[in-house]
Design a protein around this motif. Structure first.
Motif, PDB file in Angstrom:
ATOM      1  N   GLU A 131      -2.386  63.939 -70.797  1.00 42.60           N
ATOM      2  CA  GLU A 131      -1.604  63.241 -71.818  1.00 42.60           C
ATOM      3  C   GLU A 131      -2.509  62.678 -72.895  1.00 42.60           C
ATOM      4  OE1 GLU A 131       2.330  61.557 -69.487  1.00 42.60           O
ATOM      5  OE2 GLU A 131       0.445  60.486 -69.303  1.00 42.60           O
ATOM      6  N   ILE A 132      -3.659  62.197 -72.520  1.00 40.99           N
ATOM      7  CA  ILE A 132      -4.582  61.638 -73.506  1.00 40.99           C
ATOM      8  C   ILE A 132      -5.178  62.741 -74.359  1.00 40.99           C
ATOM      9  CG2 ILE A 132      -6.730  60.355 -73.806  1.00 40.99           C
ATOM     10  CD1 ILE A 132      -6.146  58.873 -71.311  1.00 40.99           C
ATOM     11  N   GLU A 133      -5.559  63.855 -73.702  1.00 42.76           N
ATOM     12  CA  GLU A 133      -6.213  64.919 -74.440  1.00 42.76           C
ATOM     13  C   GLU A 133      -5.243  65.651 -75.364  1.00 42.76           C
ATOM     14  OE1 GLU A 133      -7.782  67.280 -71.358  1.00 42.76           O
ATOM     15  OE2 GLU A 133      -9.607  66.082 -71.090  1.00 42.76           O
ATOM     16  N   ASP A 134      -4.013  65.904 -74.870  1.00 39.90           N
ATOM     17  CA  ASP A 134      -3.072  66.727 -75.626  1.00 39.90           C
ATOM     18  C   ASP A 134      -2.322  65.943 -76.697  1.00 39.90           C
ATOM     19  OD1 ASP A 134      -3.881  68.751 -73.987  1.00 39.90           O
ATOM     20  OD2 ASP A 134      -2.181  68.573 -72.616  1.00 39.90           O
ATOM     21  N   ASP A 135      -1.963  64.715 -76.397  1.00 42.36           N
ATOM     22  CA  ASP A 135      -1.157  63.952 -77.341  1.00 42.36           C
ATOM     23  C   ASP A 135      -1.516  62.473 -77.256  1.00 42.36           C
ATOM     24  OD1 ASP A 135       0.623  63.096 -79.166  1.00 42.36           O
ATOM     25  OD2 ASP A 135       2.425  63.498 -77.987  1.00 42.36           O
ATOM     26  N   PRO A 136      -2.628  62.057 -77.894  1.00 39.31           N
ATOM     27  CA  PRO A 136      -3.051  60.665 -77.809  1.00 39.31           C
ATOM     28  C   PRO A 136      -2.046  59.702 -78.414  1.00 39.31           C
ATOM     29  CG  PRO A 136      -4.303  61.848 -79.488  1.00 39.31           C
ATOM     30  CD  PRO A 136      -3.522  62.872 -78.731  1.00 39.31           C
ATOM     31  N   ALA A 137      -1.155  60.196 -79.253  1.00 41.08           N
ATOM     32  CA  ALA A 137      -0.167  59.310 -79.873  1.00 41.08           C
ATOM     33  C   ALA A 137       0.814  58.753 -78.851  1.00 41.08           C
ATOM     34  CB  ALA A 137       0.594  60.065 -80.963  1.00 41.08           C
ATOM     35  N   THR A 138       0.909  59.405 -77.680  1.00 39.19           N
ATOM     36  CA  THR A 138       1.861  58.931 -76.666  1.00 39.19           C
ATOM     37  C   THR A 138       1.302  57.787 -75.844  1.00 39.19           C
ATOM     38  OG1 THR A 138       1.043  60.484 -75.001  1.00 39.19           O
ATOM     39  CG2 THR A 138       2.800  61.253 -76.448  1.00 39.19           C
ATOM     40  N   VAL A 139       0.019  57.479 -76.004  1.00 40.46           N
ATOM     41  CA  VAL A 139      -0.603  56.418 -75.216  1.00 40.46           C
ATOM     42  C   VAL A 139      -0.533  55.117 -75.993  1.00 40.46           C
ATOM     43  CG1 VAL A 139      -2.683  55.686 -74.022  1.00 40.46           C
ATOM     44  CG2 VAL A 139      -2.149  58.119 -74.208  1.00 40.46           C
ATOM     45  N   HIS A 140       0.186  54.136 -75.494  1.00 41.49           N
ATOM     46  CA  HIS A 140       0.326  52.850 -76.165  1.00 41.49           C
ATOM     47  C   HIS A 140      -0.754  51.894 -75.692  1.00 41.49           C
ATOM     48  CE1 HIS A 140       4.122  54.292 -77.700  1.00 41.49           C
ATOM     49  NE2 HIS A 140       4.474  54.633 -76.478  1.00 41.49           N
ATOM     50  N   SER A 141      -1.036  50.886 -76.496  1.00 49.46           N
ATOM     51  CA  SER A 141      -2.127  49.970 -76.201  1.00 49.46           C
ATOM     52  C   SER A 141      -1.937  49.245 -74.884  1.00 49.46           C
ATOM     53  CB  SER A 141      -2.285  48.949 -77.336  1.00 49.46           C
ATOM     54  OG  SER A 141      -1.084  48.211 -77.495  1.00 49.46           O
ATOM     55  N   ASP A 142      -0.690  48.970 -74.484  1.00 50.28           N
ATOM     56  CA  ASP A 142      -0.464  48.252 -73.241  1.00 50.28           C
ATOM     57  C   ASP A 142      -0.538  49.163 -72.028  1.00 50.28           C
ATOM     58  OD1 ASP A 142       1.784  49.659 -73.844  1.00 50.28           O
ATOM     59  OD2 ASP A 142       3.210  48.085 -73.277  1.00 50.28           O
ATOM     60  N   GLN A 143      -0.694  50.479 -72.269  1.00 47.90           N
ATOM     61  CA  GLN A 143      -0.797  51.422 -71.170  1.00 47.90           C
ATOM     62  C   GLN A 143      -2.227  51.845 -70.893  1.00 47.90           C
ATOM     63  OE1 GLN A 143       1.873  54.440 -72.836  1.00 47.90           O
ATOM     64  NE2 GLN A 143       3.083  54.240 -70.981  1.00 47.90           N
ATOM     65  N   VAL A 144      -3.129  51.576 -71.822  1.00 50.35           N
ATOM     66  CA  VAL A 144      -4.477  52.103 -71.713  1.00 50.35           C
ATOM     67  C   VAL A 144      -5.199  51.483 -70.526  1.00 50.35           C
ATOM     68  CG1 VAL A 144      -6.713  52.285 -72.823  1.00 50.35           C
ATOM     69  CG2 VAL A 144      -4.646  52.583 -74.174  1.00 50.35           C
ATOM     70  N   GLN A 145      -5.628  52.318 -69.637  1.00 57.52           N
ATOM     71  CA  GLN A 145      -6.388  51.872 -68.478  1.00 57.52           C
ATOM     72  C   GLN A 145      -7.841  51.669 -68.885  1.00 57.52           C
ATOM     73  OE1 GLN A 145      -6.704  54.813 -65.501  1.00 57.52           O
ATOM     74  NE2 GLN A 145      -7.474  53.446 -63.916  1.00 57.52           N
ATOM     75  N   ILE A 146      -8.471  50.627 -68.363  1.00 58.56           N
ATOM     76  CA  ILE A 146      -9.875  50.377 -68.665  1.00 58.56           C
ATOM     77  C   ILE A 146     -10.713  51.314 -67.812  1.00 58.56           C
ATOM     78  CG2 ILE A 146     -11.730  48.682 -68.546  1.00 58.56           C
ATOM     79  CD1 ILE A 146      -9.654  46.531 -69.081  1.00 58.56           C
ATOM     80  N   LEU A 147     -11.448  52.197 -68.463  1.00 57.87           N
ATOM     81  CA  LEU A 147     -12.274  53.181 -67.783  1.00 57.87           C
ATOM     82  C   LEU A 147     -13.743  53.002 -68.178  1.00 57.87           C
ATOM     83  CD1 LEU A 147     -10.051  56.366 -68.177  1.00 57.87           C
ATOM     84  CD2 LEU A 147     -10.513  55.121 -66.058  1.00 57.87           C
ATOM     85  N   PRO A 148     -14.666  53.529 -67.395  1.00 59.45           N
ATOM     86  CA  PRO A 148     -16.089  53.429 -67.745  1.00 59.45           C
ATOM     87  C   PRO A 148     -16.382  54.079 -69.093  1.00 59.45           C
ATOM     88  CG  PRO A 148     -15.810  54.137 -65.463  1.00 59.45           C
ATOM     89  CD  PRO A 148     -14.450  54.201 -66.092  1.00 59.45           C
ATOM     90  N   THR A 149     -17.372  53.530 -69.774  1.00 61.37           N
ATOM     91  CA  THR A 149     -17.772  54.072 -71.074  1.00 61.37           C
ATOM     92  C   THR A 149     -19.198  54.615 -71.063  1.00 61.37           C
ATOM     93  OG1 THR A 149     -18.500  51.873 -71.806  1.00 61.37           O
ATOM     94  CG2 THR A 149     -16.228  52.507 -72.312  1.00 61.37           C
ATOM     95  N   SER A 150     -19.874  54.524 -69.913  1.00 62.10           N
ATOM     96  CA  SER A 150     -21.230  55.059 -69.809  1.00 62.10           C
ATOM     97  C   SER A 150     -21.514  55.466 -68.371  1.00 62.10           C
ATOM     98  CB  SER A 150     -22.270  54.027 -70.270  1.00 62.10           C
ATOM     99  OG  SER A 150     -22.387  52.987 -69.326  1.00 62.10           O
ATOM    100  N   GLU A 151     -22.460  56.366 -68.219  1.00 67.48           N
ATOM    101  CA  GLU A 151     -22.825  56.847 -66.883  1.00 67.48           C
ATOM    102  C   GLU A 151     -23.414  55.732 -66.033  1.00 67.48           C
ATOM    103  OE1 GLU A 151     -25.587  57.928 -63.883  1.00 67.48           O
ATOM    104  OE2 GLU A 151     -26.311  57.465 -65.911  1.00 67.48           O
TER     105      GLU A 151
END
Length: 320
Positions: A131-151
């Motif tokens: 869903e994020i890769e194909d259509d980022p517009a469908t992801v709302h700010s209150d749905q965004v899961q906090i994921l790692p940003t570095s190895e």
């Protein structure tokens, strides 16, 4: 006395004019004889809000930055698994070094990190990776899961079970105040879980064991070396290696199950190496020999190795 230039007079005059203009814009609260008492009204500039399209673009670009190491790990895994390097390089490690400048361990760290992120993504029921890769517009700010940003944030979790990885990450995010936690926070949480689930320390003094470096920077370059257990703690052991003494967690050790007589033979070799090391007379070639002896995969020295060790002891005037 040197006469001031006409340019200086013009500059002074310009400053005076500016001060007068400032006084006028400050609603006549400027006193030329006491400039420090001036009151100037400053109108705040209006901040332009982002349009809905710009907000979506910003979110999409932010996610691309955050996922850069994850995408790299996924791509490296496919390059390795499909052996797409085979036309130019004989090994995956050589390919990564020539093509990307990666040292031997780095591509594997990225691959392992990508696996952890894949597992963390499964925790969020609101959206999937596609869903994020194909259509980022469908992801709302209150749905965004906090994921790692570095190895580096993921590295401490790579050896944990999937459920433990999720537990560690959720705890680390909470400790970070709902933000992306640092690698140090993640490592501290991992350490707590490992201590909670730690198995009984069954090592014994004098036992021979093998080293696993894992995430311990002090053991870098010593993977596979043998060591003698000199002290047994609750969750760690103090060990003696060819280049010194270390205290490490038991998950950095592997029992070699040598016989008691074999352990005694290795203890004698360890004592001889320690005396040489403590003599302060070792030169670089001799140190290289000791390092090779510290990587033995058997509980004895060959005749040549024994003669070589005796020769170094003689040159350093250290008695066997």
């Amino acid at each position: 006395m040197t006469k001031p230039s006409s340019n200086r007079k013009k500059a002074t005059s310009a400053v005076s004019n500016n001060l007068k203009a400032t006084a006028s814009s400050a609603e006549d609260t400027f006193d030329p004889e006491n400039p420090a008492t001036a009151t100037i009204t400053v109108t705040a500039a209006e901040v332009e809000e982002l349009s809905e399209t710009e907000q979506r673009d910003r979110l999409h670009l932010e996610r691309r930055v955050e996922r850069a190491f994850f995408e790299a790990g996924k791509a490296l895994a496919e390059l390795r698994d499909r052996r797409l390097y085979r036309s130019t390089h004989s090994t995956f490690e050589e390919y990564c070094k020539d093509r990307f400048g990666f040292e031997r361990r780095h591509p594997y760290r990225l691959i392992e990190a990508a696996g952890v992120v894949d597992n963390l993504i499964k925790m969020c029921p609101n959206w999937t990776q596609n869903e994020i890769e194909d259509d980022p517009a469908t992801v709302h700010s209150d749905q965004v899961q906090i994921l790692p940003t570095s190895e580096g944030q993921v590295r401490p979790m790579t050896k944990l079970e999937p459920q433990e990885q999720q537990e560690v990450w959720l705890t680390a995010v909470e400790l970070a105040g709902g933000k992306v936690p640092t690698g140090r926070i993640v490592k501290d949480v991992v350490q707590r879980i490992m201590e909670r689930t730690q198995v009984l320390n069954t090592y014994q003094i004098g036992e021979v064991c093998q080293i696993f470096t894992k995430d311990n920077p002090e053991l870098r370059g010593k993977g596979g070396c043998w060591a003698i257990v000199s002290a047994v703690n609750e969750f760690s052991c103090t060990i003696t290696m060819w280049d010194g003494e270390y205290t490490v967690r038991i998950d950095h050790l592997k029992q070699l199950n040598y016989l008691e007589s074999e352990c005694q033979q290795m203890q004698q070799i360890s004592d001889r190496i320690s005396r040489l090391r403590d003599s302060g007379k070792l030169e670089a070639p001799a140190e290289a020999v000791l390092k090779c002896l510290g990587e033995l995969k058997r509980p004895y020295l060959t005749e040549f190795e024994g003669e070589l060790l005796s020769f170094i002891e003689q040159k350093c005037q250290v008695e066997d």
